[in-house]
Design an enzyme around this catalytic site. Sequence first.
Site, PDB file in Angstrom:
ATOM      1  N   ASP A   8       0.875  -1.174   0.000  1.00  0.00           N
ATOM      2  CA  ASP A   8       0.000   0.000   0.000  1.00  0.00           C
ATOM      3  C   ASP A   8       0.918   1.231   0.000  1.00  0.00           C
ATOM      4  OD1 ASP A   8       0.913   0.354   2.603  1.00  0.00           O
ATOM      5  OD2 ASP A   8      -1.075   0.450   3.530  1.00  0.00           O
ATOM      6  N   CYS A  65       3.364  -2.842   3.981  1.00  0.00           N
ATOM      7  CA  CYS A  65       2.452  -1.742   4.302  1.00  0.00           C
ATOM      8  C   CYS A  65       3.160  -0.921   5.378  1.00  0.00           C
ATOM      9  CB  CYS A  65       1.066  -2.235   4.711  1.00  0.00           C
ATOM     10  SG  CYS A  65       0.980  -3.158   6.259  1.00  0.00           S
ATOM     11  N   GLY A  66       2.436  -0.066   6.080  1.00  0.00           N
ATOM     12  CA  GLY A  66       3.102   0.780   7.068  1.00  0.00           C
ATOM     13  C   GLY A  66       3.790  -0.038   8.150  1.00  0.00           C
ATOM     14  N   THR A  67       3.048  -0.989   8.703  1.00  0.00           N
ATOM     15  CA  THR A  67       3.609  -1.844   9.762  1.00  0.00           C
ATOM     16  C   THR A  67       3.962  -3.242   9.263  1.00  0.00           C
ATOM     17  OG1 THR A  67       1.388  -2.613  10.285  1.00  0.00           O
ATOM     18  CG2 THR A  67       2.217  -0.728  11.571  1.00  0.00           C
ATOM     19  N   GLY A  68       3.402  -3.639   8.156  1.00  0.00           N
ATOM     20  CA  GLY A  68       3.515  -5.027   7.681  1.00  0.00           C
ATOM     21  C   GLY A  68       2.411  -5.906   8.263  1.00  0.00           C
ATOM     22  N   HIS A  98      11.486 -23.176   9.246  1.00  0.00           N
ATOM     23  CA  HIS A  98      10.450 -23.892  10.012  1.00  0.00           C
ATOM     24  C   HIS A  98       9.051 -23.799   9.395  1.00  0.00           C
ATOM     25  CE1 HIS A  98      12.854 -23.886  14.059  1.00  0.00           C
ATOM     26  NE2 HIS A  98      13.561 -24.321  13.038  1.00  0.00           N
ATOM     27  N   ARG A 109       7.139   1.701   7.800  1.00  0.00           N
ATOM     28  CA  ARG A 109       7.271   2.685   8.882  1.00  0.00           C
ATOM     29  C   ARG A 109       7.937   2.072  10.101  1.00  0.00           C
ATOM     30  NH1 ARG A 109       1.052   4.438   7.855  1.00  0.00           N
ATOM     31  NH2 ARG A 109       1.407   5.551   5.894  1.00  0.00           N
ATOM     32  N   ARG A 132      10.227 -32.708  10.644  1.00  0.00           N
ATOM     33  CA  ARG A 132       9.091 -32.484  11.548  1.00  0.00           C
ATOM     34  C   ARG A 132       8.342 -31.196  11.212  1.00  0.00           C
ATOM     35  NH1 ARG A 132      13.492 -30.489  14.133  1.00  0.00           N
ATOM     36  NH2 ARG A 132      13.289 -28.635  15.440  1.00  0.00           N
ATOM     37  N   HIS A 133       9.034 -30.271  10.572  1.00  0.00           N
ATOM     38  CA  HIS A 133       8.383 -29.006  10.212  1.00  0.00           C
ATOM     39  C   HIS A 133       7.371 -29.191   9.090  1.00  0.00           C
ATOM     40  CE1 HIS A 133      11.040 -27.023  12.951  1.00  0.00           C
ATOM     41  NE2 HIS A 133      12.107 -27.486  12.315  1.00  0.00           N
TER      42      HIS A 133
HETATM   43  C1  RB5 Z   1      -2.042   2.858   6.396  1.00  0.00           C
HETATM   44  O1  RB5 Z   1      -2.114   4.111   6.993  1.00  0.00           O
HETATM   45  C2  RB5 Z   1      -1.668   1.809   7.422  1.00  0.00           C
HETATM   46  O2  RB5 Z   1      -2.745   1.565   8.255  1.00  0.00           O
HETATM   47  C3  RB5 Z   1      -1.202   0.550   6.735  1.00  0.00           C
HETATM   48  O3  RB5 Z   1      -0.118   0.831   5.908  1.00  0.00           O
HETATM   49  C4  RB5 Z   1      -0.736  -0.583   7.625  1.00  0.00           C
HETATM   50  O4  RB5 Z   1       0.181  -0.155   8.578  1.00  0.00           O
HETATM   51  C5  RB5 Z   1      -1.786  -1.455   8.167  1.00  0.00           C
HETATM   52  O5  RB5 Z   1      -1.535  -2.435   8.890  1.00  0.00           O
END
Ligand code: RB5
Length: 143
Positions: A8, A65-68, A98, A109, A132-133
């Site tokens: 995104d 994305c911002g946080t993944g 694994h 971010r 085992r995995h």
């Molecule tokens: C977008 O602002 C943000 O919410 C998205 O990139 C992401 O971090 C969602 O998990």
Amino acid sequence: MKIAVASDHGGYQLKEAVKEYLKGRGIEFVDLGTYSEESVDYPIYGQTCAKAVAGGQAERGIVCCGTGIGISIAANKTKGIRCALCTDVNMAELTRRHNNANMLAMGGRITDRETALKITEAWLDTEFEGGRHQRRVSMLDEM
Ligand code: RB5
């Protein structure tokens, strides 16, 4: 190996860095968007990339994305996808060894470019251990 990449707006810069890295290594990839930093909805891009991997158009996928977090949640809704959110190299190696993770998620971010490329390298180059995995991965795929 062909890689599908998607992000995104929050992960756009990291996706572009990953593309440069893949290009440098001569690894084939397909960019499924987004194509700018204009605000978009991460579930769509996570799902699009997951469908490409599950459908065999790419062997593995990398999403940002911002946080993944959001984009990995979206990707993991698709059957057969094991998308791992990684913030360090150890996680990237372990999720390959694994979990046989077929998708990698990172946060634009959260993780700086240099670390993200080290994570990408480890994730691309580490093999699944099987044994085992494999039994546990099969359990995941049957859920
Ligand atoms: C977008 O602002 C943000 O919410 C998205 O990139 C992401 O971090 C969602 O998990």
